[in-house]
Design an enzyme around this catalytic site. Structure first.
Site, short mmCIF file in Angstrom:
data_model
loop_
_atom_site.label_atom_id
_atom_site.label_comp_id
_atom_site.label_asym_id
_atom_site.label_seq_id
_atom_site.Cartn_x
_atom_site.Cartn_y
_atom_site.Cartn_z
N CYS A 7 10.56 -53.35 -36.12
CA CYS A 7 11.10 -52.34 -37.05
C CYS A 7 9.98 -51.53 -37.70
O CYS A 7 8.83 -51.93 -37.70
CB CYS A 7 11.94 -53.05 -38.12
N ASP A 126 18.11 -60.47 -44.76
CA ASP A 126 16.76 -60.09 -45.17
C ASP A 126 16.50 -60.66 -46.56
O ASP A 126 17.43 -61.11 -47.25
CB ASP A 126 16.65 -58.55 -45.18
O1 LIG Z 1 10.38 -50.91 -43.95
C1 LIG Z 1 10.76 -50.30 -44.95
O2 LIG Z 1 9.98 -49.73 -45.71
C2 LIG Z 1 12.23 -50.26 -45.27
C3 LIG Z 1 12.65 -49.47 -46.32
C4 LIG Z 1 13.99 -49.42 -46.63
C5 LIG Z 1 14.91 -50.13 -45.89
C6 LIG Z 1 14.48 -50.94 -44.86
C7 LIG Z 1 13.15 -51.01 -44.54
N1 LIG Z 1 12.70 -51.82 -43.53
C8 LIG Z 1 13.53 -52.78 -42.91
C9 LIG Z 1 12.77 -53.60 -41.96
O3 LIG Z 1 11.69 -53.29 -41.56
C10 LIG Z 1 13.35 -54.84 -41.43
O4 LIG Z 1 14.69 -54.66 -41.11
C11 LIG Z 1 13.18 -56.01 -42.35
O5 LIG Z 1 13.29 -55.65 -43.68
C12 LIG Z 1 11.95 -56.82 -42.07
O6 LIG Z 1 10.81 -56.34 -42.69
P1 LIG Z 1 9.54 -57.30 -42.87
O7 LIG Z 1 9.85 -58.29 -43.95
O8 LIG Z 1 8.40 -56.41 -43.25
O9 LIG Z 1 9.29 -57.98 -41.56
#
Ligand SMILES: O=C(O)c1ccccc1NCC(=O)[C@H](O)[C@H](O)COP(=O)(O)O
Length: 204
Positions: A7, A126
């Site tokens: 993502c 999440d």
């Molecule tokens: O990545 C962002 O900044 C973001 C902002 C707003 C809504 C969603 C967003 N990201 C979602 C994701 O990247 C993934 O679905 C998930 O949250 C996992 O992220 P991570 O904990 O960094 O692996």
């Protein structure tokens, strides 16, 4: 086989690195406040660069229907992912498969919450962090995930090559979703970390 979504892709080279590593999907963030946000034009370029059979997922946080339609008019997303307070009627209106995101807090009845989006292709769990709708880079307590459930689980939140095997063992997800765990900086992916993550998921 646990599916894999990488993502927060902002660059064509990162999308291709994910595809080459064996990821099933990439995520494109349409939330302007995010450091990983992309414009519909850039999203279109990234999607057009993808090889076949890699799913493109568009992320929204309480966007209006008009805004979602505007993105779809330019970027041919396969799947939508809703991170805000979007009710099922809202999510259903775009004629695309969608994931509904639930940000997990202690005491949540996740089966009851998931039932509010019966048409969702999957429920993405999440981490909950006040004021941060996604991409927290933080894990949550996986013991809160019901092992008896009738919805496909996409597990997210602070996953890395180091913890994903444990996460899979504890939650038996349909798919895992990672962003920060495969980055060198916010929005800039690290091909070696993507490879390690994908290899580890495939190993388990
Ligand atoms: O990545 C962002 O900044 C973001 C902002 C707003 C809504 C969603 C967003 N990201 C979602 C994701 O990247 C993934 O679905 C998930 O949250 C996992 O992220 P991570 O904990 O960094 O692996």
């Amino acid at each position: 086989m646990v599916r894999i979504k990488i993502c927060g892709i902002t660059r064509i080279e990162d999308a291709l690195a994910a595809a080459r590593a064996g990821a099933d999907a990439i995520g494109l963030v349409f939330y302007p406040a995010s450091p990983r946000a992309v414009s519909p034009t850039v999203a279109r370029q990234i999607i057009r660069a993808l090889p076949p059979f890699v799913t493109s997922v568009g992320l929204f946080v309480d966007a209006s229907a008009t805004e979602v339609h505007q993105v779809l008019a330019e970027a041919p997303l396969d799947v939508l992912q809703f991170h805000g307070n979007e009710p099922a009627e809202f999510c259903n209106q775009f004629g695309r498969p969608y994931l509904k995101v639930l940000r997990v807090k202690p005491g949540d009845d996740l089966n009851a919450l998931a039932a509010q989006w019966p048409d969702a292709s999957g429920i993405l769990l999440d981490s909950y962090k006040e004021g941060v709708p996604g991409g927290t880079g933080e894990i949550f307590d996986w013991s809160l995930i019901p092992l008896e459930r009738n919805w496909p689980l996409v597990l997210a939140g602070g996953l890395t090559a180091e913890n994903v095997a444990d996460a899979i063992a504890r939650s038996a997800p349909w798919a895992v979703d990672v962003s920060g765990g495969v980055e060198q900086a916010k929005g800039i992916k690290d091909a070696a970390k993507i490879n390690s993550f994908v290899q580890e998921v495939k190993r388990v």
